[in-house]
Motif scaffolding. Sequence first.
Motif, mmCIF file in Angstrom:
data_model
loop_
_atom_site.group_PDB
_atom_site.id
_atom_site.type_symbol
_atom_site.label_atom_id
_atom_site.label_comp_id
_atom_site.label_asym_id
_atom_site.label_seq_id
_atom_site.Cartn_x
_atom_site.Cartn_y
_atom_site.Cartn_z
ATOM 1 N N ALA A 14 48.902 63.925 53.688
ATOM 2 C CA ALA A 14 47.784 63.010 53.864
ATOM 3 C C ALA A 14 46.544 63.673 53.285
ATOM 4 O O ALA A 14 46.386 64.896 53.370
ATOM 5 N N GLY A 15 45.669 62.888 52.691
ATOM 6 C CA GLY A 15 44.476 63.458 52.083
ATOM 7 C C GLY A 15 43.320 62.490 52.085
ATOM 8 O O GLY A 15 43.496 61.264 52.167
ATOM 9 N N VAL A 16 42.124 63.043 52.027
ATOM 10 C CA VAL A 16 40.917 62.235 51.904
ATOM 11 C C VAL A 16 40.032 62.902 50.859
ATOM 12 O O VAL A 16 39.944 64.131 50.786
ATOM 13 N N ASN A 17 39.399 62.098 50.025
ATOM 14 C CA ASN A 17 38.567 62.612 48.940
ATOM 15 C C ASN A 17 37.274 61.812 48.876
ATOM 16 O O ASN A 17 37.281 60.576 48.959
ATOM 17 N N LEU A 18 36.153 62.516 48.740
ATOM 18 C CA LEU A 18 34.855 61.884 48.522
ATOM 19 C C LEU A 18 34.407 62.223 47.101
ATOM 20 O O LEU A 18 34.504 63.387 46.684
ATOM 21 N N PHE A 19 33.938 61.223 46.357
ATOM 22 C CA PHE A 19 33.517 61.487 44.990
ATOM 23 C C PHE A 19 32.141 60.881 44.729
ATOM 24 O O PHE A 19 31.718 59.916 45.378
ATOM 25 N N TYR A 20 31.467 61.474 43.742
ATOM 26 C CA TYR A 20 30.130 61.011 43.342
ATOM 27 C C TYR A 20 29.980 61.266 41.847
ATOM 28 O O TYR A 20 30.399 62.307 41.333
ATOM 29 N N ARG A 21 29.397 60.302 41.131
ATOM 30 C CA ARG A 21 29.083 60.452 39.722
ATOM 31 C C ARG A 21 27.644 60.008 39.462
ATOM 32 O O ARG A 21 27.248 58.925 39.889
ATOM 33 N N LYS A 22 26.897 60.862 38.774
ATOM 34 C CA LYS A 22 25.548 60.512 38.305
ATOM 35 C C LYS A 22 25.639 60.312 36.800
ATOM 36 O O LYS A 22 25.901 61.241 36.053
ATOM 37 N N VAL A 23 25.455 59.062 36.349
ATOM 38 C CA VAL A 23 25.686 58.687 34.959
ATOM 39 C C VAL A 23 24.354 58.529 34.238
ATOM 40 O O VAL A 23 23.451 57.848 34.736
ATOM 41 N N ASN A 24 24.257 59.126 33.060
ATOM 42 C CA ASN A 24 23.044 59.035 32.235
ATOM 43 C C ASN A 24 23.349 58.303 30.923
ATOM 44 O O ASN A 24 24.454 58.404 30.389
ATOM 45 N N ASP A 25 22.346 57.586 30.426
ATOM 46 C CA ASP A 25 22.469 56.838 29.163
ATOM 47 C C ASP A 25 23.636 55.871 29.201
ATOM 48 O O ASP A 25 24.455 55.777 28.269
ATOM 49 N N LEU A 26 23.734 55.129 30.276
ATOM 50 C CA LEU A 26 24.820 54.191 30.515
ATOM 51 C C LEU A 26 25.003 53.238 29.334
ATOM 52 O O LEU A 26 24.053 52.647 28.835
ATOM 53 N N LEU A 27 26.240 53.063 28.881
ATOM 54 C CA LEU A 27 26.578 52.147 27.790
ATOM 55 C C LEU A 27 27.030 50.814 28.369
ATOM 56 O O LEU A 27 28.005 50.765 29.126
ATOM 57 N N GLU A 28 26.310 49.744 28.019
ATOM 58 C CA GLU A 28 26.687 48.424 28.523
ATOM 59 C C GLU A 28 26.415 47.352 27.483
ATOM 60 O O GLU A 28 25.530 47.489 26.632
ATOM 61 N N LEU A 29 27.193 46.272 27.576
ATOM 62 C CA LEU A 29 26.906 45.089 26.776
ATOM 63 C C LEU A 29 25.699 44.375 27.351
ATOM 64 O O LEU A 29 25.459 44.405 28.559
ATOM 65 N N TYR A 30 24.943 43.713 26.479
ATOM 66 C CA TYR A 30 23.840 42.903 26.969
ATOM 67 C C TYR A 30 23.619 41.729 26.024
ATOM 68 O O TYR A 30 24.060 41.728 24.869
ATOM 69 N N ASN A 31 22.926 40.719 26.500
ATOM 70 C CA ASN A 31 22.632 39.514 25.748
ATOM 71 C C ASN A 31 21.280 39.675 25.072
ATOM 72 O O ASN A 31 20.263 39.860 25.731
ATOM 73 N N THR A 32 21.260 39.610 23.735
ATOM 74 C CA THR A 32 19.991 39.747 23.012
ATOM 75 C C THR A 32 19.101 38.525 23.181
ATOM 76 O O THR A 32 17.904 38.587 22.886
ATOM 77 N N GLY A 33 19.667 37.404 23.611
ATOM 78 C CA GLY A 33 18.907 36.163 23.732
ATOM 79 C C GLY A 33 18.924 35.318 22.483
ATOM 80 O O GLY A 33 18.538 34.134 22.510
ATOM 81 N N ALA A 34 19.362 35.884 21.340
ATOM 82 C CA ALA A 34 19.429 35.116 20.094
ATOM 83 C C ALA A 34 20.610 34.144 20.145
ATOM 84 O O ALA A 34 21.643 34.423 20.750
ATOM 85 N N GLU A 35 20.440 32.991 19.493
ATOM 86 C CA GLU A 35 21.483 31.978 19.494
ATOM 87 C C GLU A 35 22.669 32.420 18.646
ATOM 88 O O GLU A 35 22.509 32.986 17.562
ATOM 89 N N GLY A 36 23.889 32.156 19.127
ATOM 90 C CA GLY A 36 25.094 32.546 18.423
ATOM 91 C C GLY A 36 25.478 31.575 17.327
ATOM 92 O O GLY A 36 24.898 30.487 17.184
ATOM 93 N N SER A 37 26.498 31.949 16.566
ATOM 94 C CA SER A 37 26.928 31.147 15.419
ATOM 95 C C SER A 37 27.561 29.826 15.832
ATOM 96 O O SER A 37 27.651 28.897 15.022
ATOM 97 N N GLU A 38 28.018 29.721 17.103
ATOM 98 C CA GLU A 38 28.638 28.488 17.571
ATOM 99 C C GLU A 38 27.620 27.455 18.041
ATOM 100 O O GLU A 38 27.994 26.370 18.494
ATOM 101 N N GLY A 39 26.318 27.804 17.960
ATOM 102 C CA GLY A 39 25.288 26.826 18.272
ATOM 103 C C GLY A 39 24.780 26.892 19.694
ATOM 104 O O GLY A 39 24.900 27.916 20.380
#
Length: 770
Positions: free
Chosen positions: A572-597
């Motif tokens: 049996a085991g228990v584990n606690l973990f923590y991560r501090k992430v810098n410069d996170l990479l994520e998708l985002y919406n530029t707000g510009a209209e796409g090619s599908e209209g």
Amino acid sequence: MKKTALLALCAIAPLALCAIAPLALAAQAAAADLADAPIATAAEEPVTASEVVVQAGIAYRNRTEETAPVLEYGLDYFQRFEPLSAGDALKRVPSVAFLSDVLESDGVRLRGLDPAYTQILINGEKVPGAGSGSGAFGAGADGSFFVDRIPAELIERIEIVRSASANRSGDAVAGAINIVLRDAYALDGGFVRAGAMMFDDKRIRETVGGVWGGQVGPGRLLVGANLQGRRNPKLKTSLRYDEPNGTLDNSEVQTDTRNGTDYSFNASYQVPVAGGDLSLAGFFVRTDRTQDEDSIEYAKDIRTNANIQTINNNDVQIDQDSWSLTGKYKRDMLGGRTSVKLGYAGFKGKEDEFEDEIEYLRDAIPFPDGDRITRDKSRREIDDTEVSAKLEHERDLSFGAELEFGLQYEKKERDTYFTEVPRNRYNLPSANPPAFGAYAPIAGGDSTFEQTRLDPYVMLSGKSGALKWEAGLRYETTDVSIEDRTAGESYDTDYKILLPSASVRYNLTASDQFYAATARTVRRPSFEYLSPATLEAELGDNDFIGVPTLKPETAWGLDVGYERRLGRAGVAGVNLFYRKVNDLLELYNTGAEGSEGDGTFVYSARNAGDGKVWGIEFDLSTPLTVIGLENTGVFLNYSWLDSDIDDEFGSRKFNSQSDYVLNVGFIQDLPTWGASFGVTYRKQGEAYSRVVGEEVTTTYGGDLEMFVEKRIGKDITIRLTGSNLLDASKKESFNKFTTIEDQVDRSFDEYELEREQAGPVFQLIARMAF
């Protein structure tokens, strides 16, 4: 902790307490007897084929003696539930979540994070791959590897590496999963496997394979082959409203059937050469799959012919090959132990897709007279190769420590060729419909990606009484080149990252141990994130454009845990973990209209600031010997997962991180009858994702699996398994907005509820040793 997580924890708490309390007391009383007992680890000597086919007892999690925190599970831990792939097996280990379709287990989300945060290794080496779904981002183009391509029959064991060490690649923010394939010392003798699977649509698919291992000349050889029929019939329903609790605009009813065959072959040969040991290994996996989606859209969800809005037929033919060849030579030399390893791995994938959509209700004449047809055809070809080399040396130092240092080289190349024909759209009826044009590369579709890494490392480790420790430094250098042949443009970028790591493990008693580990890890931007080409309709109907100046994401992590041996087999085991992430990479919406209209957007990637991830992981696997049930094994793991990041709208979790993952089950062996049976139940918590323009909440139903096994003599086992016995469903709600202001004000463009469901799958499998 969310309400669903609390309810799940309350449900499993009685079982956990009942199992642990008496076992802990018994383990305390037997500590003296256990001091000299061997710790359960993977077998170092070949096992006979009969031992593999006819399991004499119940298998539990192995307890490793590595300094860094590692969980190890042998194939016998999973095999009685007959997983089809490594992905199916991973559903039973702690903290592994999926956001796949029902009955699919492809992109591993270790600790609930995006698959790009998890390093997938095969025999300790990274492998190239582009997943199994159509669409670049749905296909693992972020650098992730889809584990449903590795047949379970090839596996010897699976290791969950919770914290990085200097002698491993540092791109493992969430951790690493090492899938160890059978080698020449894993088996003595052979066995064959044959069976059939019946799906909810009453279709039957076949499975057949075999493995043999033994002495050949001066060395040992293992060969295996497997053919696995695959099928996944699903039903999907979408209801679209103008806003939550608002007016129902339309509905879509869809059938989605994925049918195919996987072929695999693996071989390993190990032989003493010139005072050292030479190991040669390779595997090959071929996937041939068809995805057939057919849907009908109804106005106001009135499901009559007079209210049909569109009929859509979308087919994808997928052909993929993955392979890997490695050679390793190790011998005592230069005052220590030196090893040289060379590897070559590849992936080739081709997808042919067409989509026909007929529109109705554009005039007063309803179905069956169509008004307009829109036809699309596209082709995707990906060719990945990866060459690797390692030179490593270990030597003992005078003060009882060990020094390890090495240099690891890796060169990855990817050629992509995404083409389509001009959209074919015409009004009906048409006596002479226009023909499709020729295939031509889309914007950014004809391109190459090359990544070269040279990573030196040094690590010190040692042992003093009950204490084991290790500390190391790894320096990773990365050079990336991108060529967009459709635009005639090239881009180059490079970065260098220093990755320290350290781990300690202390044996408090013969049964109890405490460990702590810290490491800095990295996530590199994927090829698509870096390429500045605009890929039209890449994310659904939305476009995507990459950014060559993206920085890699780095994280500092901490894992602290405690393990207790329960009798001679349980843990049996228990584990606690923590991560501090810098410069996170994520998708985002530029707000510009796409090619599908109207209603579509251009998405991109960015370094979105910093974030934090944390959680608690508990696992238990043990026989109930202390209460007189030595032939009953119980299994339980529960992970509570959380995180925090800020975006345009405030605080949220990392996108699509599940609140919790629960696995619980038991196996009952009946030795006098030569039989056994077992049940396992799995549930993962709600996952939420938010970007500009869209918010998605995903929930899954519980997954119940059962098996019944009969052993015949010492060489034959017949096993009947049932999976997805609760008709598990995947539910998603989509909040859609036109602008950031609308999203803040909750002024909806559309609100959609989507439900996907599949029925049970039954397998009848027989194995015979020879």
